[in-house]
Design an enzyme around this catalytic site. Sequence first.
Site, PDB file in Angstrom:
ATOM      1  N   GLY A   1      -0.877   1.752 -10.860  1.00  0.00           N
ATOM      2  CA  GLY A   1       0.086   0.716 -11.204  1.00  0.00           C
ATOM      3  C   GLY A   1      -0.314  -0.628 -10.633  1.00  0.00           C
ATOM      4  N   ASP A   2       0.639  -1.548 -10.611  1.00  0.00           N
ATOM      5  CA  ASP A   2       0.401  -2.919 -10.172  1.00  0.00           C
ATOM      6  C   ASP A   2       1.432  -3.268  -9.112  1.00  0.00           C
ATOM      7  OD1 ASP A   2       0.040  -5.626  -9.821  1.00  0.00           O
ATOM      8  OD2 ASP A   2       0.417  -6.176 -11.909  1.00  0.00           O
ATOM      9  N   PHE A   3       0.977  -3.540  -7.876  1.00  0.00           N
ATOM     10  CA  PHE A   3       1.958  -3.809  -6.821  1.00  0.00           C
ATOM     11  C   PHE A   3       2.673  -5.149  -6.986  1.00  0.00           C
ATOM     12  CE2 PHE A   3      -2.025  -4.635  -4.010  1.00  0.00           C
ATOM     13  CZ  PHE A   3      -2.131  -5.957  -4.415  1.00  0.00           C
TER      14      PHE A   3
ATOM     15  N   HIS B   1      -4.037 -10.388   3.439  1.00  0.00           N
ATOM     16  CA  HIS B   1      -4.992 -11.474   3.679  1.00  0.00           C
ATOM     17  C   HIS B   1      -5.730 -11.896   2.405  1.00  0.00           C
ATOM     18  CE1 HIS B   1      -8.779  -8.811   4.764  1.00  0.00           C
ATOM     19  NE2 HIS B   1      -8.305  -8.543   3.579  1.00  0.00           N
TER      20      HIS B   1
ATOM     21  N   ASP C   1      -2.496   2.326  -6.377  1.00  0.00           N
ATOM     22  CA  ASP C   1      -3.421   1.216  -6.632  1.00  0.00           C
ATOM     23  C   ASP C   1      -3.615   1.120  -8.138  1.00  0.00           C
ATOM     24  OD1 ASP C   1      -5.391  -0.838  -6.352  1.00  0.00           O
ATOM     25  OD2 ASP C   1      -5.983  -0.013  -4.425  1.00  0.00           O
TER      26      ASP C   1
END
Length: 336
Positions: A226-228, A246, A200
Amino acid sequence: MDPRTAAFELIRMVNEYRVSQAICVAATLGIADHIKDGRRSTAELAELTDTHPQALYRLLRALAAVGIFHEGEDGLFSLTPLGGALRFDAEHSAAPWAAFAGRPYYRQAWSDLLYSIKTGKNAFRHVHGKGVWDYRAEHPEESLIFDRAMGANSKNVAAALLASYDFSPFSLIMDVGGGRGSLLAEILAATPGSRGILFDQPHVVATAAQVMAAAEVADRCDIVGGDFLAALPEGADALLLKWILHDWDDETNIAILKNCRRAIRADGWLLVFEGVLAPPNEGASAKFSDLNMLVAPDGQERTAAEYRSLLATAGFEVTDIIAAGPHISIVEARPA
């Protein structure tokens, strides 16, 4: 139902926001935690919570009338079984969610629902001038309250997911956007042969080590910031996405899922945990959650067919959809 009864019932539903806000205030003040060991007077509770005694009494008696507290003939308040879930230290606690849901910045967005319905646009951004994720990044105190709520909700649904799905065959499980790791910690605790990766944003996972240590799985879990939307660690044979898709529109979700496709092993499994929309006239929980996605995160809930289509676009084939409880399902998929 006769017209007069229908009118009274609608008015009752309209006024439920008052009950909601009263519960949120009680959670914020920690009232249930203060009376978990016995009965207390309003004066004691007012001193403990730095509140106005008479105003606090009016709050407590209202919540007693809906079954959260009990007011004795001597004026002392105690917990009911329902109110026990408002304790922050309860095994299955609703308190973190209640404390979050009543935050003024979030209520303000919901108060502008009409804007979203008229325009199809995000009310939160309209009210605050920025998206909900950017807002929380700039307000770390709100981010902590939100992360605590998500962690409690993850713990509350973990038992349902573990009862509905066997995670033990997986050697390396990565929870993508897994917050502070509450769900992954529960899964690892139940599957001693598995290792985990919690992924995350760096500021979100900064305190995740405490969660892993409390579950006694810290030695089997790597915590990665990190950055998904950029890239994911590679090599896991199970990727988890709980209440992630969602939050976003299709274009963003396809980017997330394509990153998952690149990171997952060829023989791996993608497990999406979401509330799948029910047929017409059913499933109010997911459908009101869908309105929440419109108002705040700018996403949407989806039907089974919509999930199949979305995942197919990103290179996954849905193999099963398993109802794990009243509020969550498991969308199981494999690389196509």
